[in-house]
Design a protein around this motif. Structure first.
Motif, PDB file in Angstrom:
ATOM      1  N   VAL A  78       0.842  -1.192   0.000  1.00 49.15           N
ATOM      2  CA  VAL A  78       0.000   0.000   0.000  1.00 49.15           C
ATOM      3  C   VAL A  78       0.883   1.249   0.000  1.00 49.15           C
ATOM      4  CG1 VAL A  78      -1.887  -1.184   1.200  1.00 49.15           C
ATOM      5  CG2 VAL A  78      -0.163   0.070   2.531  1.00 49.15           C
ATOM      6  N   ALA A  79       0.254   2.367  -0.334  1.00 51.86           N
ATOM      7  CA  ALA A  79       0.955   3.650  -0.329  1.00 51.86           C
ATOM      8  C   ALA A  79      -0.015   4.725   0.128  1.00 51.86           C
ATOM      9  CB  ALA A  79       1.488   3.986  -1.724  1.00 51.86           C
ATOM     10  N   VAL A  80       0.532   5.859   0.517  1.00 54.47           N
ATOM     11  CA  VAL A  80      -0.291   7.038   0.759  1.00 54.47           C
ATOM     12  C   VAL A  80      -0.094   7.963  -0.431  1.00 54.47           C
ATOM     13  CG1 VAL A  80      -0.765   9.002   2.256  1.00 54.47           C
ATOM     14  CG2 VAL A  80      -0.130   6.805   3.262  1.00 54.47           C
ATOM     15  N   GLN A  81      -1.166   8.164  -1.189  1.00 54.02           N
ATOM     16  CA  GLN A  81      -1.121   8.993  -2.390  1.00 54.02           C
ATOM     17  C   GLN A  81      -2.186  10.073  -2.299  1.00 54.02           C
ATOM     18  OE1 GLN A  81      -1.692   6.053  -5.520  1.00 54.02           O
ATOM     19  NE2 GLN A  81       0.489   5.618  -5.641  1.00 54.02           N
ATOM     20  N   ASP A  82      -1.778  11.313  -2.497  1.00 58.12           N
ATOM     21  CA  ASP A  82      -2.714  12.441  -2.404  1.00 58.12           C
ATOM     22  C   ASP A  82      -3.485  12.418  -1.092  1.00 58.12           C
ATOM     23  OD1 ASP A  82      -2.027  13.365  -5.005  1.00 58.12           O
ATOM     24  OD2 ASP A  82      -3.387  11.897  -5.882  1.00 58.12           O
ATOM     25  N   GLY A  83      -2.799  12.009  -0.031  1.00 57.28           N
ATOM     26  CA  GLY A  83      -3.396  12.046   1.293  1.00 57.28           C
ATOM     27  C   GLY A  83      -4.245  10.860   1.662  1.00 57.28           C
ATOM     28  N   GLU A  84      -4.360   9.856   0.786  1.00 55.93           N
ATOM     29  CA  GLU A  84      -5.205   8.704   1.057  1.00 55.93           C
ATOM     30  C   GLU A  84      -4.430   7.408   0.860  1.00 55.93           C
ATOM     31  OE1 GLU A  84      -9.669   9.652  -0.055  1.00 55.93           O
ATOM     32  OE2 GLU A  84      -8.386  10.022  -1.799  1.00 55.93           O
ATOM     33  N   VAL A  85      -4.909   6.340   1.513  1.00 56.65           N
ATOM     34  CA  VAL A  85      -4.266   5.033   1.391  1.00 56.65           C
ATOM     35  C   VAL A  85      -4.722   4.360   0.106  1.00 56.65           C
ATOM     36  CG1 VAL A  85      -3.946   2.765   2.441  1.00 56.65           C
ATOM     37  CG2 VAL A  85      -4.141   4.793   3.895  1.00 56.65           C
ATOM     38  N   ALA A  86      -3.758   3.855  -0.666  1.00 56.98           N
ATOM     39  CA  ALA A  86      -4.062   3.205  -1.943  1.00 56.98           C
ATOM     40  C   ALA A  86      -3.355   1.858  -2.006  1.00 56.98           C
ATOM     41  CB  ALA A  86      -3.613   4.086  -3.114  1.00 56.98           C
ATOM     42  N   LEU A  87      -4.016   0.852  -2.583  1.00 59.25           N
ATOM     43  CA  LEU A  87      -3.419  -0.461  -2.798  1.00 59.25           C
ATOM     44  C   LEU A  87      -2.643  -0.440  -4.105  1.00 59.25           C
ATOM     45  CD1 LEU A  87      -3.139  -3.477  -2.017  1.00 59.25           C
ATOM     46  CD2 LEU A  87      -5.241  -3.897  -3.338  1.00 59.25           C
ATOM     47  N   LEU A  88      -1.338  -0.747  -4.030  1.00 63.96           N
ATOM     48  CA  LEU A  88      -0.498  -0.717  -5.223  1.00 63.96           C
ATOM     49  C   LEU A  88      -0.317  -2.087  -5.857  1.00 63.96           C
ATOM     50  CD1 LEU A  88       2.403   1.724  -4.245  1.00 63.96           C
ATOM     51  CD2 LEU A  88       0.206   2.243  -5.316  1.00 63.96           C
ATOM     52  N   GLY A  89      -0.407  -3.140  -5.041  1.00 60.95           N
ATOM     53  CA  GLY A  89      -0.194  -4.472  -5.598  1.00 60.95           C
ATOM     54  C   GLY A  89      -0.242  -5.531  -4.517  1.00 60.95           C
ATOM     55  N   LYS A  90      -0.201  -6.796  -4.955  1.00 57.64           N
ATOM     56  CA  LYS A  90      -0.206  -7.924  -4.026  1.00 57.64           C
ATOM     57  C   LYS A  90       0.862  -8.914  -4.464  1.00 57.64           C
ATOM     58  CE  LYS A  90      -5.226  -7.598  -3.362  1.00 57.64           C
ATOM     59  NZ  LYS A  90      -6.522  -8.307  -3.509  1.00 57.64           N
ATOM     60  N   ALA A  91       1.447  -9.589  -3.483  1.00 59.75           N
ATOM     61  CA  ALA A  91       2.476 -10.591  -3.789  1.00 59.75           C
ATOM     62  C   ALA A  91       2.250 -11.797  -2.897  1.00 59.75           C
ATOM     63  CB  ALA A  91       3.866 -10.009  -3.550  1.00 59.75           C
ATOM     64  N   ARG A  92       2.712 -12.960  -3.363  1.00 59.19           N
ATOM     65  CA  ARG A  92       2.603 -14.176  -2.566  1.00 59.19           C
ATOM     66  C   ARG A  92       3.910 -14.412  -1.824  1.00 59.19           C
ATOM     67  NH1 ARG A  92      -0.136 -19.224  -5.585  1.00 59.19           N
ATOM     68  NH2 ARG A  92       0.224 -20.031  -3.471  1.00 59.19           N
ATOM     69  N   GLY A  93       3.839 -14.345  -0.500  1.00 60.06           N
ATOM     70  CA  GLY A  93       5.019 -14.583   0.316  1.00 60.06           C
ATOM     71  C   GLY A  93       5.840 -13.328   0.579  1.00 60.06           C
ATOM     72  N   SER A  94       6.607 -13.372   1.660  1.00 63.42           N
ATOM     73  CA  SER A  94       7.399 -12.207   2.070  1.00 63.42           C
ATOM     74  C   SER A  94       8.482 -11.845   1.065  1.00 63.42           C
ATOM     75  CB  SER A  94       8.034 -12.468   3.442  1.00 63.42           C
ATOM     76  OG  SER A  94       7.050 -12.613   4.428  1.00 63.42           O
ATOM     77  N   LYS A  95       9.149 -12.851   0.496  1.00 62.98           N
ATOM     78  CA  LYS A  95      10.226 -12.585  -0.455  1.00 62.98           C
ATOM     79  C   LYS A  95       9.694 -11.826  -1.663  1.00 62.98           C
ATOM     80  CE  LYS A  95      14.400 -13.111  -2.251  1.00 62.98           C
ATOM     81  NZ  LYS A  95      15.616 -12.538  -1.646  1.00 62.98           N
ATOM     82  N   ASN A  96       8.578 -12.306  -2.247  1.00 63.92           N
ATOM     83  CA  ASN A  96       7.982 -11.608  -3.391  1.00 63.92           C
ATOM     84  C   ASN A  96       7.453 -10.241  -2.985  1.00 63.92           C
ATOM     85  OD1 ASN A  96       8.490 -13.689  -5.215  1.00 63.92           O
ATOM     86  ND2 ASN A  96       6.541 -14.715  -4.798  1.00 63.92           N
TER      87      ASN A  96
END
Length: 281
Positions: A186-204
């Protein structure tokens, strides 16, 4: 005129602050118990309670009177004020600061950081640098309004459980995510929380976090930067640092690290890692 920098505890200053900085605490409530963030409830104690309690805590904004008292104390001491505050889209604290500032025209300047936690903190640290350079409060606030657009705050969550408990995702999505070891970025963009992507496992997940940072203009190592983590220890952050050493090699030997407090930790849960920096212009 000396400059006083005032911020809220959402900026996650947990160690001793420079003499020019005042931190006002948010209120965190667990059931019938209320605490002052970072004052009567440390980050360690917060995560102990978060893990133990079934219900999520609530966070209350800082009241205008608290800002008014802090602003008046600074002004009466002959100081002008720059107030760097949690994103206005995520908390009413910024509005409280603005209401209080109306009593002190041309003496108090309020900046919506448009970010949270370590992202807000590095903007405060930038304000300290500008004050040390001799800039006045009005000029510092104007400079921060420009430079805050360069801040990037990205985080990798270890679990979806707390997003589920906070009603941000469905129970079924959390269960599937847990079975597949999904790690959202996730990221904070323009003052709001946004989902940027998903990965399987900590390494990824770590790799995805590195890739997203590399897609920016690059880390500006001449301005403040910081890494943060949620939970009771920094083991997952240390793993991320090892996986991302190419980002920092040749630029710094000492990565500043801090804990992420209740304002974000409530929904991120333990085991999250975060990176905040100013990207190159």
């Amino acid at each position: 005129m000396k400059v006083r920098i005032i911020t809220d505890s959402g900026s996650d200053f947990t160690s001793s602050c420079p003499p020019c900085v005042t931190v006002l605490p948010l209120t965190i409530t667990f059931g019938m118990e209320s605490f002052q963030d970072g004052v009567t409830l440390s980050h360690q104690e917060f995560y102990e309670k978060l893990i133990e309690d079934d219900a999520l805590p609530t966070t209350s904004q800082i009241a205008p009177i608290q800002f008014e008292d802090a602003f008046r104390q600074a002004v009466e001491a002959g100081e002008s004020v720059v107030a760097v505050i949690l994103s206005a889209k995520l908390s009413g604290t910024w509005q409280s600061a603005c209401i209080a500032a109306e009593e002190f025209p041309d003496q108090v300047f309020v900046v919506d950081s448009e970010t949270v936690t370590i992202g807000e903190r590095i903007l405060v640290e930038r304000a300290i640098e500008l004050a040390d350079q001799g800039m006045d409060a009005r000029s510092i606030a104007a400079q921060l309004e420009q430079e805050k657009k360069d801040i990037r705050l990205v985080a990798l969550l270890d679990t979806l459980e707390y997003l589920k408990r906070g009603g941000r995702i469905s129970s079924s999505a959390a269960v599937v995510g847990g079975l597949l070891s999904i790690k959202p970025v996730v990221a904070v963009q323009d003052g709001e929380v946004a989902l940027l992507g998903k990965a399987r496992g900590s390494k990824n997940g770590n790799n995805l976090l590195v890739q997203l940072i590399e897609k920016t203009n690059g880390v500006d190592f001449t301005r403040p930067y910081r890494l943060g983590y949620t939970g009771l220890n920094d083991s997952l952050l240390q793993k991320y640092i090892a996986d991302s050493k190419a980002l920092w090699a040749g630029h710094t030997e000492d990565l500043p690290i801090g804990t992420v407090g209740g304002a974000i930790g409530t929904h991120a849960g333990p085991g999250a890692v975060a990176v905040a920096f100013f990207q190159k212009p």
